[in-house]
Design a protein around this motif. Structure first.
Motif, PDB file in Angstrom:
ATOM      1  N   VAL A 261       0.785  -1.208   0.072  1.00  0.00           N
ATOM      2  CA  VAL A 261      -0.039   0.088   0.148  1.00  0.00           C
ATOM      3  C   VAL A 261       0.956   1.177  -0.284  1.00  0.00           C
ATOM      4  CG1 VAL A 261      -1.841   1.481   1.210  1.00  0.00           C
ATOM      5  CG2 VAL A 261      -1.905  -0.949   1.006  1.00  0.00           C
ATOM      6  N   VAL A 262       1.691   1.359   1.028  1.00  0.00           N
ATOM      7  CA  VAL A 262       2.658   2.465   1.049  1.00  0.00           C
ATOM      8  C   VAL A 262       3.428   2.769  -0.077  1.00  0.00           C
ATOM      9  CG1 VAL A 262       4.725   1.603   2.252  1.00  0.00           C
ATOM     10  CG2 VAL A 262       3.928   3.724   2.746  1.00  0.00           C
ATOM     11  N   ASN A 263       4.117   1.618  -0.867  1.00  0.00           N
ATOM     12  CA  ASN A 263       4.716   1.683  -2.027  1.00  0.00           C
ATOM     13  C   ASN A 263       4.067   2.346  -3.159  1.00  0.00           C
ATOM     14  OD1 ASN A 263       6.910   1.411  -3.887  1.00  0.00           O
ATOM     15  ND2 ASN A 263       7.358  -0.585  -3.681  1.00  0.00           N
ATOM     16  N   CYS A 264       2.723   1.618  -3.388  1.00  0.00           N
ATOM     17  CA  CYS A 264       1.743   2.333  -4.415  1.00  0.00           C
ATOM     18  C   CYS A 264       1.513   3.815  -4.132  1.00  0.00           C
ATOM     19  CB  CYS A 264       0.419   1.388  -4.335  1.00  0.00           C
ATOM     20  SG  CYS A 264       0.505  -0.169  -4.919  1.00  0.00           S
ATOM     21  N   CYS A 265       1.412   4.176  -3.008  1.00  0.00           N
ATOM     22  CA  CYS A 265       1.049   5.761  -2.872  1.00  0.00           C
ATOM     23  C   CYS A 265       2.184   6.529  -3.184  1.00  0.00           C
ATOM     24  CB  CYS A 265       0.438   5.813  -1.223  1.00  0.00           C
ATOM     25  SG  CYS A 265      -1.120   5.066  -0.810  1.00  0.00           S
ATOM     26  N   GLN A 266       3.374   5.920  -2.661  1.00  0.00           N
ATOM     27  CA  GLN A 266       4.656   6.747  -3.172  1.00  0.00           C
ATOM     28  C   GLN A 266       4.849   6.873  -4.695  1.00  0.00           C
ATOM     29  OE1 GLN A 266       7.267   8.077  -1.877  1.00  0.00           O
ATOM     30  NE2 GLN A 266       8.531   7.958  -3.894  1.00  0.00           N
ATOM     31  N   ASN A 267       4.756   5.857  -5.428  1.00  0.00           N
ATOM     32  CA  ASN A 267       4.725   6.018  -6.686  1.00  0.00           C
ATOM     33  C   ASN A 267       3.730   6.748  -7.411  1.00  0.00           C
ATOM     34  OD1 ASN A 267       6.751   3.888  -6.658  1.00  0.00           O
ATOM     35  ND2 ASN A 267       6.233   2.901  -8.502  1.00  0.00           N
ATOM     36  N   TRP A 322      18.485   5.430  20.358  1.00  0.00           N
ATOM     37  CA  TRP A 322      17.558   6.380  20.795  1.00  0.00           C
ATOM     38  C   TRP A 322      15.889   5.819  20.393  1.00  0.00           C
ATOM     39  CZ3 TRP A 322      20.373  10.659  17.872  1.00  0.00           C
ATOM     40  CH2 TRP A 322      21.700  10.925  19.007  1.00  0.00           C
ATOM     41  N   LEU A 323      15.807   5.196  19.310  1.00  0.00           N
ATOM     42  CA  LEU A 323      14.422   4.690  18.840  1.00  0.00           C
ATOM     43  C   LEU A 323      14.669   3.112  18.511  1.00  0.00           C
ATOM     44  CD1 LEU A 323      13.077   7.523  16.813  1.00  0.00           C
ATOM     45  CD2 LEU A 323      12.556   6.917  19.203  1.00  0.00           C
ATOM     46  N   ARG A 324      13.722   2.401  18.571  1.00  0.00           N
ATOM     47  CA  ARG A 324      13.545   1.164  17.890  1.00  0.00           C
ATOM     48  C   ARG A 324      13.519   1.238  16.347  1.00  0.00           C
ATOM     49  NH1 ARG A 324       8.740  -0.381  18.882  1.00  0.00           N
ATOM     50  NH2 ARG A 324       9.013  -2.685  18.112  1.00  0.00           N
ATOM     51  N   ALA A 325      13.800   0.065  15.598  1.00  0.00           N
ATOM     52  CA  ALA A 325      13.766   0.132  14.229  1.00  0.00           C
ATOM     53  C   ALA A 325      12.432   0.411  13.725  1.00  0.00           C
ATOM     54  CB  ALA A 325      14.260  -1.043  13.857  1.00  0.00           C
ATOM     55  N   THR A 326      11.377  -0.059  14.294  1.00  0.00           N
ATOM     56  CA  THR A 326      10.175   0.012  13.590  1.00  0.00           C
ATOM     57  C   THR A 326       9.871   1.540  13.612  1.00  0.00           C
ATOM     58  OG1 THR A 326       9.323  -2.061  14.087  1.00  0.00           O
ATOM     59  CG2 THR A 326       7.685  -0.414  13.922  1.00  0.00           C
ATOM     60  N   THR A 327      10.174   2.373  14.807  1.00  0.00           N
ATOM     61  CA  THR A 327       9.750   3.415  15.088  1.00  0.00           C
ATOM     62  C   THR A 327      10.602   4.431  14.192  1.00  0.00           C
ATOM     63  OG1 THR A 327       9.303   3.046  17.438  1.00  0.00           O
ATOM     64  CG2 THR A 327       9.710   5.393  16.821  1.00  0.00           C
ATOM     65  N   THR A 328      11.836   4.006  14.059  1.00  0.00           N
ATOM     66  CA  THR A 328      12.576   5.065  13.131  1.00  0.00           C
ATOM     67  C   THR A 328      12.359   4.872  11.829  1.00  0.00           C
ATOM     68  OG1 THR A 328      14.633   4.257  14.600  1.00  0.00           O
ATOM     69  CG2 THR A 328      15.189   5.355  12.463  1.00  0.00           C
ATOM     70  N   ARG A 329      11.914   3.829  11.128  1.00  0.00           N
ATOM     71  CA  ARG A 329      11.359   3.573   9.819  1.00  0.00           C
ATOM     72  C   ARG A 329      10.040   4.543   9.777  1.00  0.00           C
ATOM     73  NH1 ARG A 329      16.289   2.050   9.553  1.00  0.00           N
ATOM     74  NH2 ARG A 329      16.794  -0.312   9.529  1.00  0.00           N
ATOM     75  N   LYS A 330       9.162   4.538  10.658  1.00  0.00           N
ATOM     76  CA  LYS A 330       8.059   5.012  10.608  1.00  0.00           C
ATOM     77  C   LYS A 330       7.963   6.694  10.905  1.00  0.00           C
ATOM     78  CE  LYS A 330       5.303   1.332  12.132  1.00  0.00           C
ATOM     79  NZ  LYS A 330       3.932   0.720  12.862  1.00  0.00           N
ATOM     80  N   LEU A 331       9.096   7.009  11.547  1.00  0.00           N
ATOM     81  CA  LEU A 331       9.381   8.257  11.552  1.00  0.00           C
ATOM     82  C   LEU A 331       9.757   9.028  10.179  1.00  0.00           C
ATOM     83  CD1 LEU A 331       9.639  10.924  13.126  1.00  0.00           C
ATOM     84  CD2 LEU A 331      11.966  10.048  13.874  1.00  0.00           C
ATOM     85  N   SER A 332      10.792   8.201   9.731  1.00  0.00           N
ATOM     86  CA  SER A 332      11.541   8.678   8.493  1.00  0.00           C
ATOM     87  C   SER A 332      10.460   8.657   7.251  1.00  0.00           C
ATOM     88  CB  SER A 332      12.672   7.716   8.016  1.00  0.00           C
ATOM     89  OG  SER A 332      13.124   8.058   6.880  1.00  0.00           O
ATOM     90  N   ASN A 333       9.578   7.751   7.382  1.00  0.00           N
ATOM     91  CA  ASN A 333       8.558   7.661   6.298  1.00  0.00           C
ATOM     92  C   ASN A 333       7.388   8.815   6.458  1.00  0.00           C
ATOM     93  OD1 ASN A 333       8.042   5.508   4.268  1.00  0.00           O
ATOM     94  ND2 ASN A 333       5.955   5.968   4.545  1.00  0.00           N
ATOM     95  N   SER A 334       7.144   9.271   7.811  1.00  0.00           N
ATOM     96  CA  SER A 334       6.068  10.177   8.086  1.00  0.00           C
ATOM     97  C   SER A 334       6.629  11.387   7.492  1.00  0.00           C
ATOM     98  CB  SER A 334       5.866  10.260   9.556  1.00  0.00           C
ATOM     99  OG  SER A 334       5.133   9.096   9.624  1.00  0.00           O
ATOM    100  N   VAL A 365       8.791  19.236  -1.202  1.00  0.00           N
ATOM    101  CA  VAL A 365       7.936  18.271  -1.648  1.00  0.00           C
ATOM    102  C   VAL A 365       8.704  16.902  -1.980  1.00  0.00           C
ATOM    103  CG1 VAL A 365       5.955  17.194  -3.103  1.00  0.00           C
ATOM    104  CG2 VAL A 365       5.820  19.480  -2.119  1.00  0.00           C
ATOM    105  N   VAL A 366       9.634  17.233  -3.051  1.00  0.00           N
ATOM    106  CA  VAL A 366      10.265  16.137  -3.789  1.00  0.00           C
ATOM    107  C   VAL A 366      11.620  15.836  -2.952  1.00  0.00           C
ATOM    108  CG1 VAL A 366      11.526  15.343  -5.914  1.00  0.00           C
ATOM    109  CG2 VAL A 366       9.340  16.472  -5.897  1.00  0.00           C
ATOM    110  N   GLY A 367      12.444  16.713  -2.452  1.00  0.00           N
ATOM    111  CA  GLY A 367      13.387  16.550  -1.420  1.00  0.00           C
ATOM    112  C   GLY A 367      13.254  15.705  -0.364  1.00  0.00           C
ATOM    113  N   LEU A 368      12.386  16.008   0.408  1.00  0.00           N
ATOM    114  CA  LEU A 368      11.883  15.502   1.709  1.00  0.00           C
ATOM    115  C   LEU A 368      11.286  14.298   1.433  1.00  0.00           C
ATOM    116  CD1 LEU A 368      10.582  18.271   4.100  1.00  0.00           C
ATOM    117  CD2 LEU A 368      12.657  17.070   4.233  1.00  0.00           C
ATOM    118  N   ASN A 369      10.786  13.935   0.142  1.00  0.00           N
ATOM    119  CA  ASN A 369      10.545  12.589  -0.115  1.00  0.00           C
ATOM    120  C   ASN A 369      11.492  11.306  -0.092  1.00  0.00           C
ATOM    121  OD1 ASN A 369       9.107  10.644  -2.970  1.00  0.00           O
ATOM    122  ND2 ASN A 369       8.101  10.925  -0.793  1.00  0.00           N
TER     123      ASN A 369
END
Length: 476
Positions: A261-267, A322-334, A365-369
């Motif tokens: 789902v998240v990959n489809c929305c990214q594309n 500082w953060l768990r892997a799951t939290t780190t990935r979700k923070l970066s993705n957000s 928009v594009v850079g932070l993506n």
């Protein structure tokens, strides 16, 4: 007493260690070639986004009277072929090696790119679509082959920075093509956009045939010490083990579904902007073709540059605990999804003529993506490293269906390409999908290692002396 001089084993170990510390080796050369493969592959993938602006310019000579809907069909046609070989490409690369397929991919794309201007002149938009479908078909090998080659050539100690360097080639190629396209059109006409990237692809193909290799074992250029260093690091000295795909477990995994789902929305968001922004800059903001190329490239240069600090920050957060892997990935993705979603709405309301503000917002928009590189993209390796390549090919296949639907939907929404209100609907939709995709990933995604990543050991057999447990690979 044993000395280094009298111990061949210690001497060999020392030489291997020195290879690991060396500034440049054959593995670095292969990495550079993979980087340029993505640079050229993406240049040939996105050249139509700028070329079509010049090809439909009514004020210029040798142009075509194509409607916005026809242009949308042309822009989406690359992905009709691209989606077909994502999964087969991943499986085929494992069987015959990545070097053969990546050579075919870039070589075929180069030839097709060189003949595309002639095809457009004599065959119209239908011939252009046919060329783009064939390009997409052969580029379906590009990412699976790159994954395969990285897995064979890059030692574990170098994986993070080497992967960041190789995959940044896609953004570098995008930016370079967009930037140069305006100048090429200005001085030599729109066909030169295709000739330039096609010639670069031919040169790369010739060089790679001479120096490329599927693995250190097959390379004639590599030293024995460097080969041993790479194989020891990857655990490939005795051959690397592969497991059968646990199909049921993968497709019944909600965290994996969240990656689709998240990959489809990214594309959707990424390729909507990639294919439509040059036309928006021309038709709404009134930017001429030469400036259009430079300004359209700046957001992708920003994304290329920001990919490195995102990677460093992610590694630092995990290293410090500082953060768990799951939290780190979700923070970066957000960061990669939510900030661009809000900024894209602001971009839609920039008045004509205010170019600096428009480009600045587009860079945000594009850079932070770029944050998605250290967001959901790393979750594949976190969840199931044994099947990360296969999982990525599945999500990439689904996401690239979205890549050719997005420009078609834009063509339906934009009935008048000079009317900014029509364009706003396109940007609203992209923003909404960014928010929905990230929300789904936040709720259901994880970076926890999945139980189906490793085989289960639960089969018992009897022998003459009693019952013993036999190690058997069983997948649910």
């Amino acid at each position: 007493m044993t000395t280094l001089a009298s111990s061949p084993g210690l001497q060999a170990q020392c030489r291997v260690q020195n290879v690991g510390e060396a500034a440049f080796g054959i593995r670095h050369l292969q990495t550079v070639m993979m980087f340029f493969a993505l640079v050229i592959g993406y240049a040939m993938r996105v050249n139509m986004s700028m070329a079509i602006v010049a090809m439909t310019d009514s004020a210029a000579d040798d142009t075509f009277d194509w409607s916005m809907q026809t242009q949308s069909v042309i822009l989406s046609s690359f992905f009709w072929g691209y989606v077909m070989l994502q999964i087969p490409g991943s499986l085929l690369a494992d069987k015959i090696g990545g070097s053969i397929l990546i050579t075919i991919s870039i070589g075929c794309n180069s030839i097709i790119t060189l003949i595309l201007p002639t095809a457009a002149t004599y065959g119209g938009w239908q011939a252009v679509c046919a060329c783009r479908v064939l390009q997409g078909l052969t580029q379906g090998f590009l990412f699976p082959c790159t994954h395969n080659l990285i897995g064979k050539w890059v030692p574990l100690e170098d994986k993070g920075r080497f992967m960041a360097f190789i995959y940044s080639g896609s953004q570098f190629g995008t930016a370079a093509q967009l930037m140069l396209a305006g100048y090429l059109t200005e001085y030599w006409g729109w066909p030169s956009i295709f000739y330039a990237s096609g010639i670069c692809g031919v040169i790369w193909t010739i060089v790679y045939i001479l120096i490329g290799s599927a693995s250190p074992q097959g390379s004639k250029m590599i030293s024995e010490e460097e080969r041993m260093y790479i194989q020891s690091s990857l655990g490939h000295v005795g051959g690397h083990k592969t497991y059968p795909v646990p199909w049921k477990s993968v497709f019944s995994s909600l965290p994996f579904i969240s990656l689709i789902v998240v990959n489809c929305c990214q594309n959707w968001g990424f390729w909507t902007l990639m294919t439509e922004i040059p036309s928006y800059m021309s038709q709404v903001l009134g930017v001429n073709i030469k400036a259009n190329g430079v300004l359209s490239a700046l957001p992708y240069i920003t994304m290329y540059l920001l990919s490195f600090p995102f990677g460093l920050a992610s590694d630092l957060i995990l290293a410090k605990g500082w953060l768990r892997a799951t939290t780190t990935r979700k923070l970066s993705n957000s960061i990669a999804y939510l900030v661009p979603a809000v900024t894209l709405i602001g971009f839609a309301y920039v008045p004509a003529g205010n170019i600096a503000v428009a480009v600045g917002l587009l860079c945000v928009v594009v850079g932070l993506n770029a944050g998605y590189y250290t967001g959901f993209m790393l979750a594949f390796l976190d969840m199931a490293p044994n099947f990360a390549g296969f999982m990525l090919s599945i999500t990439n296949c689904a996401a690239n269906f979205i890549s050719f639907i997005a420009p078609l939907v834009a063509g339906v929404l934009i009935q008048d390409e000079t009317d900014v209100s029509h364009w706003r609907n396109v940007f609203y939709l992209s923003s909404l999908l960014y928010v929905l995709g990230n929300t789904f990933y936040i709720v259901f995604g994880t970076s926890e290692l999945q139980s189906w990543n490793e085989p289960k050991l639960d089969k018992q057999v009897e022998n003459g002396s009693g019952t013993t447990t036999e190690k058997t690979e069983i997948f649910i």
